[in-house]
Design a protein around this motif. Structure first.
Motif, PDB file in Angstrom:
ATOM      1  N   ARG A 271       0.831  -1.215   0.000  1.00 41.73           N
ATOM      2  CA  ARG A 271       0.000   0.000   0.000  1.00 41.73           C
ATOM      3  C   ARG A 271       0.857   1.254   0.000  1.00 41.73           C
ATOM      4  O   ARG A 271       0.577   2.214  -0.725  1.00 41.73           O
ATOM      5  CB  ARG A 271      -0.929   0.007   1.225  1.00 41.73           C
ATOM      6  CG  ARG A 271      -2.095  -0.954   1.105  1.00 41.73           C
ATOM      7  CD  ARG A 271      -3.165  -0.621   2.118  1.00 41.73           C
ATOM      8  NE  ARG A 271      -4.249  -1.591   2.060  1.00 41.73           N
ATOM      9  CZ  ARG A 271      -5.385  -1.496   2.754  1.00 41.73           C
ATOM     10  NH1 ARG A 271      -5.565  -0.454   3.567  1.00 41.73           N
ATOM     11  NH2 ARG A 271      -6.317  -2.406   2.649  1.00 41.73           N
ATOM     12  N   ASP A 353      -2.683   8.051   6.002  1.00 34.62           N
ATOM     13  CA  ASP A 353      -3.854   7.224   5.703  1.00 34.62           C
ATOM     14  C   ASP A 353      -3.503   5.739   5.739  1.00 34.62           C
ATOM     15  O   ASP A 353      -4.257   4.920   6.278  1.00 34.62           O
ATOM     16  CB  ASP A 353      -4.428   7.588   4.329  1.00 34.62           C
ATOM     17  CG  ASP A 353      -5.154   8.923   4.344  1.00 34.62           C
ATOM     18  OD1 ASP A 353      -5.457   9.421   5.442  1.00 34.62           O
ATOM     19  OD2 ASP A 353      -5.398   9.472   3.253  1.00 34.62           O
ATOM     20  N   VAL A 354      -2.351   5.390   5.141  1.00 34.66           N
ATOM     21  CA  VAL A 354      -1.939   3.981   5.117  1.00 34.66           C
ATOM     22  C   VAL A 354      -1.627   3.494   6.528  1.00 34.66           C
ATOM     23  O   VAL A 354      -2.048   2.391   6.928  1.00 34.66           O
ATOM     24  CB  VAL A 354      -0.708   3.787   4.204  1.00 34.66           C
ATOM     25  CG1 VAL A 354      -0.155   2.362   4.350  1.00 34.66           C
ATOM     26  CG2 VAL A 354      -1.069   4.059   2.753  1.00 34.66           C
ATOM     27  N   GLU A 356      -2.787   4.457   9.271  1.00 36.16           N
ATOM     28  CA  GLU A 356      -3.978   4.402  10.124  1.00 36.16           C
ATOM     29  C   GLU A 356      -5.032   3.455   9.542  1.00 36.16           C
ATOM     30  O   GLU A 356      -6.166   3.423  10.014  1.00 36.16           O
ATOM     31  CB  GLU A 356      -4.574   5.803  10.291  1.00 36.16           C
ATOM     32  CG  GLU A 356      -3.700   6.731  11.131  1.00 36.16           C
ATOM     33  CD  GLU A 356      -4.312   8.120  11.302  1.00 36.16           C
ATOM     34  OE1 GLU A 356      -5.189   8.472  10.479  1.00 36.16           O
ATOM     35  OE2 GLU A 356      -3.921   8.829  12.225  1.00 36.16           O
ATOM     36  N   SER A 357      -4.650   2.681   8.521  1.00 33.11           N
ATOM     37  CA  SER A 357      -5.601   1.802   7.835  1.00 33.11           C
ATOM     38  C   SER A 357      -5.855   0.524   8.635  1.00 33.11           C
ATOM     39  O   SER A 357      -5.158   0.217   9.604  1.00 33.11           O
ATOM     40  CB  SER A 357      -5.074   1.432   6.447  1.00 33.11           C
ATOM     41  OG  SER A 357      -3.905   0.634   6.575  1.00 33.11           O
ATOM     42  N   ASP A 358      -6.847  -0.239   8.197  1.00 34.06           N
ATOM     43  CA  ASP A 358      -7.176  -1.500   8.849  1.00 34.06           C
ATOM     44  C   ASP A 358      -6.024  -2.499   8.745  1.00 34.06           C
ATOM     45  O   ASP A 358      -5.773  -3.279   9.666  1.00 34.06           O
ATOM     46  CB  ASP A 358      -8.456  -2.098   8.247  1.00 34.06           C
ATOM     47  CG  ASP A 358      -8.378  -2.233   6.719  1.00 34.06           C
ATOM     48  OD1 ASP A 358      -7.457  -1.659   6.114  1.00 34.06           O
ATOM     49  OD2 ASP A 358      -9.255  -2.910   6.137  1.00 34.06           O
TER      50      ASP A 358
END
Length: 570
Positions: A271, A353-354, A356-358
């Motif tokens: 990602r 964003d990455v 803090e991603s799932d």
């Protein structure tokens, strides 16, 4: 034509080699699902994402001959009458070259077919002969270029140059002036263009006659088309199949690793890699567009001033020339500075964003559950050491990609899972707010490019005193001209030299900017190299004893190089 000389075809051909190589590997090793999915995606890309270049213009202008010469396809019907009655597309490398019926043949169906092809195309190659524009083709060319505003994607080819006797350079000069008169107040210099003879080229290739090939000047068409396709941003379409292939490669590695924690780590790296790649490509595209748009002001200034050469005194001294070039460069520098800062801010946002991603949350929870801070068996100790190394690696990558905003704690498992991100600014500030400080840290300031020195090196480019003109050492005295026709020819030669000078300045500056930009985007390249090195370390165990993965890695390496070729300005 030898595909080795056409950039889009070279890159596309190499991509297809990688694709075929991977499909062979997938087929031989039982990856049926991946093979089926990749084939489906590539078929869709082939139908939708090829570069579409339509060849239009007057009938018998040699559109079919030019396409045949480019592709090496000798099956294309060519004759002296109207040889094309429908729009036929020929696949060539990463492109579809569409041969259209000639315009204004008293066949309205032909005109409608051509109009449809124009609207569907990415780029247009408008073909005329050495007879140049006639009443109808001139009206048509102006309509598409200016009325419908397709001028930015139009390339002009003047074909069948061997019809006329004379020295090639002299004919080009004469034809350019005639075309300029037809297009006034516009100019041929506003379009990429080339003067060639496709028939001579095809015969030269067939007979292996190097003299005829050289006299056809077809190499200049290839050179100009290479630049045209790149400048218009169409090479980026070739990145689509590269992404499709690399996505499958990434999925294979993720599926091959044994544990869920390592799978999550690879997904996290993938990602990040995609986000950094996207930002790098975007910043290169944006910056190159800025440079070319602004440098075009220099080219147009030369064209504007050249119209007065030999007619009236040109009030544009060498000092004024230097100041104008410096002004253009300063505008470019300021705009690039802003764009670079904006790009790094966006990359910081993407990194946050990455992280803090799932996927990141799952990975860190797995690290936390392994207990970095506790003592277990030797096997567990090895796992803990591996976890700590991975955390340190991902922390360094995220820190660099976010300009120091994203930091991970690697002291303990619980701390890593519970407090993933810390702003590098004042305590308690929000991470996303910290992105706003990125610009203050970067310190991007482009060099002034020594524009004044470049201007001085071209000599007294703009000194005119009465009828006596000095243009790059070409001294003309209108009063002493033998006759009016010679006088007119000399003036036009001087006008062309004047325009060429400004084009040369723009080309020189573009090269300097291209070299310097490579340094300014090195942060993106460094982060990508770091991510890929970490992926290689992580998949090393999978690679052991399996030659198939070594082959896959070679394909992945080749695709990385092709991506670089697509986005690196030349």
């Amino acid at each position: 034509m030898d595909k080795k000389s056409f950039e889009a075809a070279i890159i596309s051909e190499e991509i297809m080699k990688c694709y075929k190589g991977l499909t062979n590997i997938l087929s031989a090793n039982g990856y049926e699902e991946e093979l089926s999915g990749l084939s489906e995606v590539m078929e869709r890309i082939d139908a939708e994402d090829k570069i579409k270049m339509a060849f239009i213009g007057q009938y018998t202008a040699g559109k079919s001959s030019i396409i045949s010469a480019l592709t090496g396809n000798n099956e294309i019907v060519i004759d002296s009458d109207i040889s094309t009655s429908t729009a036929k597309s020929y696949e060539w490398g990463g492109m579809y070259l569409t041969d259209t019926p000639g315009l204004y043949t008293e066949n309205t169906e032909h005109d409608e077919i051509t109009k449809a092809a124009i609207k569907e195309s990415d780029l247009l190659v408008y073909c005329i002969t050495s007879d140049l524009f006639n009443e109808y083709t001139l009206e048509d060319f102006k309509k598409w270029a200016y009325q419908f505003k397709y001028f930015e994607k139009m390339f002009l080819v003047i074909n069948k140059m061997s019809k006329e006797a004379g020295v090639y350079e002299g004919l080009v000069d004469s034809y350019s002036r005639t075309i300029n008169n037809s297009l006034a107040p516009n100019s041929i210099d506003e379009f990429s263009h080339s003067f060639v003879d496709a028939k001579d080229y095809r015969e030269g290739v067939k007979e292996n006659d190097q003299d005829m090939i050289q006299l056809s000047h077809f190499d200049s068409l290839i050179s100009q088309l290479n630049r045209f396709v790149r400048v218009k941003g169409q090479l980026a379409k070739l990145d689509t199949p590269i992404k499709a292939i690399t996505n499958v490669i990434n999925d294979i590695y993720i599926n091959e690793v044994g544990d869920e924690k390592t799978k999550a780590y690879l997904k996290l790296l993938n990602r990040l890699e995609k986000r950094v790649e996207h930002q790098k490509k975007q910043i290169i595209t944006d910056v190159n567009n800025i440079i070319r748009k602004e440098l075009n002001r220099i080219i147009m200034k030369g064209y504007e001033l050249s119209k007065s050469v030999g007619i009236e005194e040109v009030d544009f001294t060498d000092v004024a020339c230097e100041e104008f070039i410096e002004e253009v460069c300063q505008d470019i520098n300021t705009t690039i500075d802003d764009k670079m800062v904006e790009g790094r801010r966006e990359l910081a946002e993407e990194t946050i964003d990455v992280m803090e991603s799932d996927v990141a949350e799952f990975y860190f929870s797995q690290v936390d559950s392994s207990g970095i801070g506790s003592s277990f068996s030797p096997l567990k100790l090895k796992e803990k050491r591996d976890d700590k190394k991975k955390l340190e690696a991902i922390s360094e990558i995220a820190d660099k990609a976010s300009s120091g905003i994203v930091k991970l704690s690697t002291k303990s498992g619980s701390e890593a899972a519970a407090s993933l991100l810390k702003a590098s600014t004042a305590a308690g500030s929000k991470t996303h707010k910290a992105v706003l400080t990125v610009g203050q840290k970067l310190g991007y300031k482009f060099k002034p490019w020594e524009a004044a020195k470049i201007a001085k090196n071209i000599g007294n480019v703009a000194k005119f005193v009465g009828p006596v003109m000095s243009v790059l050492g070409l001294v003309l005295d209108i009063k002493e001209a033998v006759d009016e026709e010679t006088e007119l020819k000399d003036i036009r030669r001087a006008q062309e030299k004047y325009k060429q000078t400004f084009r040369d300045i723009a080309t020189s500056l573009e090269g300097q900017y291209a070299d310097q930009i490579k340094d300014y985007i090195s942060i993106y390249t460094d982060v990508l190299d770091q991510i890929r090195a970490e992926k290689n370390k992580t998949t090393k165990e999978v690679d052991k004893g399996k030659s198939v993965f070594r082959e896959i890695k070679e394909i992945e390496k080749k695709l990385d190089g092709l991506q670089e070729a697509i986005y690196t300005s030349r």
